[in-house]
Design an enzyme around this catalytic site. Structure first.
Site, mmCIF file in Angstrom:
data_model
loop_
_atom_site.group_PDB
_atom_site.id
_atom_site.type_symbol
_atom_site.label_atom_id
_atom_site.label_comp_id
_atom_site.label_asym_id
_atom_site.label_seq_id
_atom_site.Cartn_x
_atom_site.Cartn_y
_atom_site.Cartn_z
ATOM 1 N N ARG A 108 62.864 25.856 87.773
ATOM 2 C CA ARG A 108 62.501 25.553 86.375
ATOM 3 C C ARG A 108 60.994 25.548 86.128
ATOM 4 O O ARG A 108 60.521 25.013 85.135
ATOM 5 C CB ARG A 108 63.119 24.224 85.904
ATOM 6 C CG ARG A 108 64.637 24.219 85.900
ATOM 7 C CD ARG A 108 65.168 23.031 85.127
ATOM 8 N NE ARG A 108 66.616 23.077 85.038
ATOM 9 C CZ ARG A 108 67.449 22.479 85.888
ATOM 10 N NH1 ARG A 108 66.965 21.792 86.899
ATOM 11 N NH2 ARG A 108 68.741 22.568 85.728
ATOM 12 N N LYS A 130 52.073 35.415 78.074
ATOM 13 C CA LYS A 130 53.263 36.266 78.087
ATOM 14 C C LYS A 130 53.589 36.661 79.523
ATOM 15 O O LYS A 130 52.734 37.171 80.248
ATOM 16 C CB LYS A 130 53.049 37.525 77.245
ATOM 17 C CG LYS A 130 53.086 37.287 75.747
ATOM 18 C CD LYS A 130 52.984 38.610 75.000
ATOM 19 C CE LYS A 130 53.087 38.414 73.502
ATOM 20 N NZ LYS A 130 53.000 39.699 72.771
ATOM 21 N N GLU A 172 42.545 48.615 75.811
ATOM 22 C CA GLU A 172 42.815 47.293 75.236
ATOM 23 C C GLU A 172 41.522 46.646 74.746
ATOM 24 O O GLU A 172 41.508 45.942 73.741
ATOM 25 C CB GLU A 172 43.517 46.395 76.249
ATOM 26 C CG GLU A 172 44.951 46.801 76.581
ATOM 27 C CD GLU A 172 45.949 46.442 75.482
ATOM 28 O OE1 GLU A 172 45.549 45.832 74.455
ATOM 29 O OE2 GLU A 172 47.137 46.777 75.636
ATOM 30 N N LYS A 229 40.828 37.691 72.406
ATOM 31 C CA LYS A 229 42.246 37.414 72.636
ATOM 32 C C LYS A 229 42.512 35.916 72.696
ATOM 33 O O LYS A 229 43.489 35.427 72.113
ATOM 34 C CB LYS A 229 42.725 38.092 73.923
ATOM 35 C CG LYS A 229 44.213 37.844 74.156
ATOM 36 C CD LYS A 229 44.843 38.778 75.141
ATOM 37 C CE LYS A 229 46.349 38.549 75.162
ATOM 38 N NZ LYS A 229 47.049 39.421 76.114
ATOM 39 N N GLU A 239 53.207 33.980 68.452
ATOM 40 C CA GLU A 239 53.247 35.239 67.707
ATOM 41 C C GLU A 239 54.072 35.144 66.426
ATOM 42 O O GLU A 239 54.907 35.991 66.124
ATOM 43 C CB GLU A 239 53.779 36.374 68.603
ATOM 44 C CG GLU A 239 53.346 37.754 68.132
ATOM 45 C CD GLU A 239 53.706 38.861 69.106
ATOM 46 O OE1 GLU A 239 54.809 39.384 69.018
ATOM 47 O OE2 GLU A 239 52.862 39.189 69.958
ATOM 48 N N ARG A 243 48.650 36.376 65.667
ATOM 49 C CA ARG A 243 48.690 36.961 67.008
ATOM 50 C C ARG A 243 49.186 38.411 66.967
ATOM 51 O O ARG A 243 48.910 39.198 67.872
ATOM 52 C CB ARG A 243 49.571 36.125 67.943
ATOM 53 C CG ARG A 243 49.591 36.672 69.385
ATOM 54 C CD ARG A 243 50.146 35.688 70.375
ATOM 55 N NE ARG A 243 50.240 36.281 71.707
ATOM 56 C CZ ARG A 243 50.356 35.584 72.830
ATOM 57 N NH1 ARG A 243 50.401 34.275 72.787
ATOM 58 N NH2 ARG A 243 50.448 36.182 73.986
ATOM 59 N N ASN A 247 48.736 43.545 68.372
ATOM 60 C CA ASN A 247 49.679 44.654 68.498
ATOM 61 C C ASN A 247 49.181 45.951 67.882
ATOM 62 O O ASN A 247 49.928 46.936 67.831
ATOM 63 C CB ASN A 247 51.014 44.266 67.859
ATOM 64 C CG ASN A 247 51.756 43.220 68.672
ATOM 65 O OD1 ASN A 247 51.948 43.380 69.867
ATOM 66 N ND2 ASN A 247 52.139 42.132 68.026
ATOM 67 N N HIS A 250 50.233 49.251 69.360
ATOM 68 C CA HIS A 250 51.308 48.989 70.312
ATOM 69 C C HIS A 250 52.699 49.405 69.834
ATOM 70 O O HIS A 250 53.568 49.673 70.669
ATOM 71 C CB HIS A 250 51.325 47.506 70.700
ATOM 72 C CG HIS A 250 50.268 47.149 71.697
ATOM 73 N ND1 HIS A 250 48.928 47.330 71.455
ATOM 74 C CD2 HIS A 250 50.354 46.618 72.943
ATOM 75 C CE1 HIS A 250 48.233 46.924 72.503
ATOM 76 N NE2 HIS A 250 49.074 46.502 73.426
ATOM 77 N N HIS A 254 53.914 51.642 72.593
ATOM 78 C CA HIS A 254 55.031 51.277 73.464
ATOM 79 C C HIS A 254 56.138 52.329 73.416
ATOM 80 O O HIS A 254 56.805 52.590 74.421
ATOM 81 C CB HIS A 254 55.588 49.913 73.068
ATOM 82 C CG HIS A 254 54.849 48.764 73.674
ATOM 83 N ND1 HIS A 254 54.932 47.485 73.180
ATOM 84 C CD2 HIS A 254 54.009 48.693 74.740
ATOM 85 C CE1 HIS A 254 54.179 46.677 73.914
ATOM 86 N NE2 HIS A 254 53.602 47.391 74.856
ATOM 87 N N HIS A 269 49.766 52.276 80.850
ATOM 88 C CA HIS A 269 49.927 51.520 79.610
ATOM 89 C C HIS A 269 48.770 51.746 78.648
ATOM 90 O O HIS A 269 48.974 51.996 77.446
ATOM 91 C CB HIS A 269 50.044 50.029 79.948
ATOM 92 C CG HIS A 269 50.045 49.144 78.743
ATOM 93 N ND1 HIS A 269 51.137 49.011 77.915
ATOM 94 C CD2 HIS A 269 49.071 48.349 78.206
ATOM 95 C CE1 HIS A 269 50.850 48.172 76.923
ATOM 96 N NE2 HIS A 269 49.608 47.760 77.082
#
Length: 366
Positions: A108, A130, A172, A229, A239, A243, A247, A250, A254, A269
């Site tokens: 956990r 993330k 980025e 960031k 988000e 936030r 993106n 992206h 993506h 990426h």
């Protein structure tokens, strides 16, 4: 304890401090096959790591899978990790994402420290909480929000990278410039224009001095980028609003990345995001009056340094389908973050399918 980001000046000292502030019974270091070879030797003799247990997974994003996470869990279990153990993730974004997810779910949740070794991971993957893995052919489909206790950024690891991986992370940073201000955007374009500063094994002392100077400059650009960031993440950790600024590039990026993976021709990426920036800045110009001169400068910069991924009109249905899986989407509409100008962020934009196809046309032909 909130996550602390450390721009490193003395890695041994800073890592020892971070470990000491994460009370633990056992210490583990997660690497992939590449960072075990190139990066682990740089720190394995640190006194603070003398009792660390090494866990190795296969390299590259195709191994950012449930099977790899299961291997990490099995190794932690085999070496009798407890909920009071701590794991250091030493590697690029794949390692920090997967390692963060494995640590967040084992017993956990155990403490973890990120030491990103690629520019992409330094500026993006290791900051913001993330974690996750790819699943069902989709990027980062399974994961949780959970901060590492520390992120330690040391640009000396960048000397282990090739030009393509430097550029992947730089995309980025360019995005952070676009969502921040013109000064930062211009500095980023100017820095890469003036320097092919990436490393190889044949540098003489004069060349190394030049590289060290450029690393110092990059260190400051990196620090500025991480601050962008951090500011946005602190304002909107889950988000729900601003936030989504992160993106930019992206939604289409993506889709490019997943499409390349489906074809068995994966791309880095940051390259996918750079290509996505081209298409999404076109949408920004059409829908939000993003300035044409800044559009052209940014597109020229990306074309010069990143080249182009080949797509045809026949690929549009697949790319649009991939965009429908984007986690920002609402009510079945593909959701974009666009720009009115540099720093003028417009979240929750929903251009039509025809608009998106025009953006793809611009990417191919513009």
């Amino acid at each position: 304890m909130e996550q602390r980001v450390v721009i490193s000046k003395n890695l041994h000292q800073e890592l020892a401090m971070a470990i000491s502030e994460c009370e633990h019974d056992k210490l583990f270091v997660l690497v992939d096959e590449t960072t075990e070879k190139k990066c682990w030797p740089l720190i394995k003799d640190f006194l603070c790591l003398r009792e660390a247990n090494l866990i190795t997974i296969k390299a590259d994003d195709t191994n950012k899978t449930l099977e790899s996470v299961s291997h990490v869990w099995s190794e932690l279990q085999r070496m009798r990790a407890t909920r009071h153990s701590c794991m250091i993730n030493l590697g690029g974004g794949m390692v920090t994402d997967l390692g963060g997810f494995a640590a967040s779910t084992f017993k956990r949740g155990i403490d973890f420290i990120n030491i990103p070794t690629t520019l992409l991971a330094m500026v993006d993957a290791s900051v913001g909480g993330k974690t996750g893995i790819n699943f069902g052919g989709l990027k980062n489909e399974i994961g949780v929000f959970n901060d590492s206790k520390f992120v330690i950024l040391d640009t000396h690891f960048l000397q282990t990278l090739d030009r393509e991986n430097i550029l992947s992370g730089y995309a980025e940073m360019l995005k952070h410039g676009l969502i921040s201000n013109e000064k930062m955007w211009a500095e980023l374009i100017g820095f890469m224009d003036e320097s092919l500063w990436f490393m190889d094994d044949s540098q003489d002392k004069k060349q190394q001095a030049t590289i060290n100077h450029k690393l110092s400059t990059l260190n400051q650009l990196l620090a500025d980028s991480v601050k962008v960031k951090e500011r946005i993440v602190n304002e909107d950790p889950k988000e729900h609003g601003i936030r989504k600024a992160l993106n930019v590039g992206h939604t289409i990026g993506h889709a490019f990345e997943s499409f390349a993976m489906k074809k068995g021709e994966p791309i880095l990426h940051g390259y996918a995001i750079a290509y996505g920036i081209i298409a999404e800045l076109y949408l920004s110009a059409v829908k939000c009056s993003f300035p044409q001169d800044k559009l052209r400068q940014t597109v020229n910069f990306i074309r010069e340094h990143y080249g182009q991924m080949t797509i045809t009109c026949d690929d549009y249905p697949c790319l649009l389908e991939l965009m429908t899986h984007d986690k920002k989407n609402t009510s079945g509409q593909i959701n974009f973050t666009l720009l009115g100008s540099i720093g003028d962020i417009r979240i929750n934009q929903t251009p039509t399918e025809e608009d998106i196809k025009e953006a793809l046309d611009f990417y191919r032909e513009g």
